[in-house]
Design a protein around this motif. Sequence first.
Motif, PDB file in Angstrom:
ATOM      1  N   CYS A 307      32.593  26.072  -3.328  1.00  0.00           N
ATOM      2  CA  CYS A 307      32.532  25.601  -1.945  1.00  0.00           C
ATOM      3  C   CYS A 307      32.536  24.078  -1.873  1.00  0.00           C
ATOM      4  CB  CYS A 307      31.312  26.173  -1.233  1.00  0.00           C
ATOM      5  SG  CYS A 307      29.746  25.968  -2.089  1.00  0.00           S
ATOM      6  N   VAL A 308      31.939  23.423  -2.864  1.00  0.00           N
ATOM      7  CA  VAL A 308      31.864  21.960  -2.907  1.00  0.00           C
ATOM      8  C   VAL A 308      31.963  21.528  -4.365  1.00  0.00           C
ATOM      9  CG1 VAL A 308      30.448  19.936  -2.373  1.00  0.00           C
ATOM     10  CG2 VAL A 308      30.370  21.900  -0.864  1.00  0.00           C
ATOM     11  N   GLU A 309      32.640  20.412  -4.611  1.00  0.00           N
ATOM     12  CA  GLU A 309      32.708  19.899  -5.973  1.00  0.00           C
ATOM     13  C   GLU A 309      31.317  19.481  -6.452  1.00  0.00           C
ATOM     14  OE1 GLU A 309      34.840  16.234  -6.519  1.00  0.00           O
ATOM     15  OE2 GLU A 309      34.276  15.501  -4.523  1.00  0.00           O
ATOM     16  N   LYS A 310      31.169  19.307  -7.738  1.00  0.00           N
ATOM     17  CA  LYS A 310      29.874  18.938  -8.304  1.00  0.00           C
ATOM     18  C   LYS A 310      29.541  17.497  -7.957  1.00  0.00           C
ATOM     19  CE  LYS A 310      27.235  19.319 -12.598  1.00  0.00           C
ATOM     20  NZ  LYS A 310      27.302  19.698 -14.034  1.00  0.00           N
ATOM     21  N   VAL A 311      28.381  17.323  -7.305  1.00  0.00           N
ATOM     22  CA  VAL A 311      27.914  15.983  -6.941  1.00  0.00           C
ATOM     23  C   VAL A 311      26.435  15.876  -7.301  1.00  0.00           C
ATOM     24  CG1 VAL A 311      29.580  15.651  -5.076  1.00  0.00           C
ATOM     25  CG2 VAL A 311      27.394  16.727  -4.574  1.00  0.00           C
ATOM     26  N   PRO A 312      25.932  14.676  -7.547  1.00  0.00           N
ATOM     27  CA  PRO A 312      24.504  14.517  -7.849  1.00  0.00           C
ATOM     28  C   PRO A 312      23.644  15.005  -6.683  1.00  0.00           C
ATOM     29  CG  PRO A 312      25.730  12.503  -8.350  1.00  0.00           C
ATOM     30  CD  PRO A 312      26.655  13.387  -7.596  1.00  0.00           C
ATOM     31  N   SER A 313      22.567  15.726  -6.992  1.00  0.00           N
ATOM     32  CA  SER A 313      21.715  16.242  -5.922  1.00  0.00           C
ATOM     33  C   SER A 313      20.330  16.569  -6.463  1.00  0.00           C
ATOM     34  CB  SER A 313      22.327  17.508  -5.310  1.00  0.00           C
ATOM     35  OG  SER A 313      21.463  18.072  -4.361  1.00  0.00           O
ATOM     36  N   ASP A 314      19.308  16.285  -5.652  1.00  0.00           N
ATOM     37  CA  ASP A 314      17.932  16.646  -5.997  1.00  0.00           C
ATOM     38  C   ASP A 314      17.498  17.927  -5.287  1.00  0.00           C
ATOM     39  OD1 ASP A 314      17.633  14.355  -7.565  1.00  0.00           O
ATOM     40  OD2 ASP A 314      17.043  13.149  -5.831  1.00  0.00           O
ATOM     41  N   THR A 315      18.392  18.491  -4.502  1.00  0.00           N
ATOM     42  CA  THR A 315      18.064  19.660  -3.679  1.00  0.00           C
ATOM     43  C   THR A 315      18.912  20.847  -4.101  1.00  0.00           C
ATOM     44  OG1 THR A 315      17.547  18.206  -1.810  1.00  0.00           O
ATOM     45  CG2 THR A 315      17.944  20.528  -1.303  1.00  0.00           C
ATOM     46  N   VAL A 316      18.337  22.039  -4.043  1.00  0.00           N
ATOM     47  CA  VAL A 316      19.092  23.258  -4.308  1.00  0.00           C
ATOM     48  C   VAL A 316      19.808  23.666  -3.026  1.00  0.00           C
ATOM     49  CG1 VAL A 316      18.958  25.692  -4.924  1.00  0.00           C
ATOM     50  CG2 VAL A 316      17.515  24.023  -6.107  1.00  0.00           C
ATOM     51  N   TYR A 317      21.119  23.593  -3.041  1.00  0.00           N
ATOM     52  CA  TYR A 317      21.935  23.952  -1.880  1.00  0.00           C
ATOM     53  C   TYR A 317      22.672  25.255  -2.167  1.00  0.00           C
ATOM     54  CZ  TYR A 317      21.518  19.089  -0.181  1.00  0.00           C
ATOM     55  OH  TYR A 317      21.069  17.872   0.266  1.00  0.00           O
ATOM     56  N   GLN A 318      22.540  26.233  -1.283  1.00  0.00           N
ATOM     57  CA  GLN A 318      23.278  27.472  -1.538  1.00  0.00           C
ATOM     58  C   GLN A 318      24.785  27.284  -1.303  1.00  0.00           C
ATOM     59  OE1 GLN A 318      22.426  30.840   0.831  1.00  0.00           O
ATOM     60  NE2 GLN A 318      22.426  29.780   2.792  1.00  0.00           N
ATOM     61  N   TRP A 319      25.159  26.319  -0.453  1.00  0.00           N
ATOM     62  CA  TRP A 319      26.567  25.980  -0.285  1.00  0.00           C
ATOM     63  C   TRP A 319      26.868  24.729  -1.131  1.00  0.00           C
ATOM     64  CZ3 TRP A 319      30.355  28.719   2.260  1.00  0.00           C
ATOM     65  CH2 TRP A 319      29.922  29.798   3.036  1.00  0.00           C
ATOM     66  N   GLY A 320      26.602  24.862  -2.413  1.00  0.00           N
ATOM     67  CA  GLY A 320      26.854  23.776  -3.351  1.00  0.00           C
ATOM     68  C   GLY A 320      27.408  24.316  -4.655  1.00  0.00           C
ATOM     69  N   TYR A 321      27.815  23.444  -5.522  1.00  0.00           N
ATOM     70  CA  TYR A 321      28.340  23.790  -6.839  1.00  0.00           C
ATOM     71  C   TYR A 321      27.258  24.516  -7.654  1.00  0.00           C
ATOM     72  CZ  TYR A 321      30.692  22.870 -11.319  1.00  0.00           C
ATOM     73  OH  TYR A 321      31.320  22.990 -12.523  1.00  0.00           O
ATOM     74  N   PRO A 322      27.573  25.586  -8.387  1.00  0.00           N
ATOM     75  CA  PRO A 322      28.893  26.181  -8.655  1.00  0.00           C
ATOM     76  C   PRO A 322      29.158  27.441  -7.825  1.00  0.00           C
ATOM     77  CG  PRO A 322      27.328  27.001 -10.264  1.00  0.00           C
ATOM     78  CD  PRO A 322      26.537  26.137  -9.312  1.00  0.00           C
ATOM     79  N   ASN A 323      28.571  27.523  -6.639  1.00  0.00           N
ATOM     80  CA  ASN A 323      28.671  28.750  -5.860  1.00  0.00           C
ATOM     81  C   ASN A 323      30.055  28.932  -5.235  1.00  0.00           C
ATOM     82  OD1 ASN A 323      26.087  29.471  -6.502  1.00  0.00           O
ATOM     83  ND2 ASN A 323      25.176  28.748  -4.591  1.00  0.00           N
ATOM     84  N   SER A 324      30.457  30.177  -5.198  1.00  0.00           N
ATOM     85  CA  SER A 324      31.766  30.556  -4.669  1.00  0.00           C
ATOM     86  C   SER A 324      31.583  31.722  -3.710  1.00  0.00           C
ATOM     87  CB  SER A 324      32.701  30.952  -5.820  1.00  0.00           C
ATOM     88  OG  SER A 324      33.956  31.394  -5.347  1.00  0.00           O
TER      89      SER A 324
END
Length: 413
Positions: A307-324
């Motif tokens: 859904c989103v390319e890998k970016v630095p993050s301190d938060t767990v995002y369900q619409w974030g890498y590596p989720n499809s």
Amino acid sequence: MIEKTHDYILKSWRKAIVKPEEAETPRMYVKPFIPPCIDGPFKNLYYWDTFYTNKGLIADGLIEEAKDNTDNLLHAVNLKGFVPNALSDHMSRFCSQPPYLHFMISDVYEATKDDKWLENAYFTLKKEYDFWQTERTTPTGLNRHFHHPLTDEELLDYYEVVAGERLKIADKYTREQKLGLAEGFISVAESGMDWTPRFGFCGEQILPVDLNANLYACEKHLALWAGKFEPEEKERFDLAAEKRKRLMDEYMKGDDGLYYDYNFVTGERSKILCSGLFMPFIVGLLNDKNAFNRLIDRLFMPYGVVCVEKVPSDTVYQWGYPNSWAVDNYLAYSAAKAVGEKEKAEEIAKTHLKTVSEEFAKSGRLWEKYDAVVGGAATVNEYEVPEMLGWTAGVFEYFYAALYDKELRIGRL
């Protein structure tokens, strides 16, 4: 494995049907409906999920079920003036979701050719369009996600749920900061991608590419249908679509030929690649194969489209890498088809079918989202991954039909 998953879905569609009187808020429904889950937490009809569910229903010949779903969303517009996030009194309080209603109307009409139904749907769609143009516009002339009027206490309650239970953010903010963060949280919730590094915590400041491309397609659909039912309105919608393209080119278009999300408060264009950037290709705003390939090459992983390319993050995002999600793979597939990359489209569809069916062979279940890098059900989650039918099944059946020569009774998105 693929056949077994397909057979399971065919047997499950009607098991999932909920009658209006069984719904959380019966008055929100006029027809039976198919929610995201057979059993589980998502038993209301959710807005943009339903488009993808309907794709599978129509591919499987369940035209009336798709029409019933759409009729319920049309009823919600007539009842509320907009389509809620989900069709319940509670979910109606906060926000809408991506305005896919015009796509669903188009699909149902292509399957039924019912002009009287289309005429009624057209006039209802105009009400939803007015909502987005009056409640979700910005000084730029483009649209954002936001929320309905809420009291400070309602915003603070929303903040506590999201920050504490979902995102687990440290409690370090002032009351005023929490109110601002709550506005951003709800705005991102309206995008359907709650939550994502794409928008971070300032969703109310972002002009999303997919939202505005979506509304461009809505204006094109309204112009088309106005030509049939209200000719004097056709020019208005044609001009609105032309204006939106000019503004998107001005604010969103990068030197690489892609549109990017734009922060209208800071004046900055995002650099993050995400599946929402496929929408302009699908609706005809872009037709640059090179730009498409730059995007798909960054987002297509061994087990699907992230859904989103890998970016630095301190938060767990369900619409974030590596989720499809099913959405990501559908948008990538449709964009590939739109620009003439047939082989890439087939590769996307085959990969998604394989990922979903391999996990089904292990667990006997469909899931809300998958891991595009290592395969299987997603492991980066804000909450326990629910068993799904809904859009997971819908996109699976749509791809199954496209790849295995079943008759598709629908047009392009």
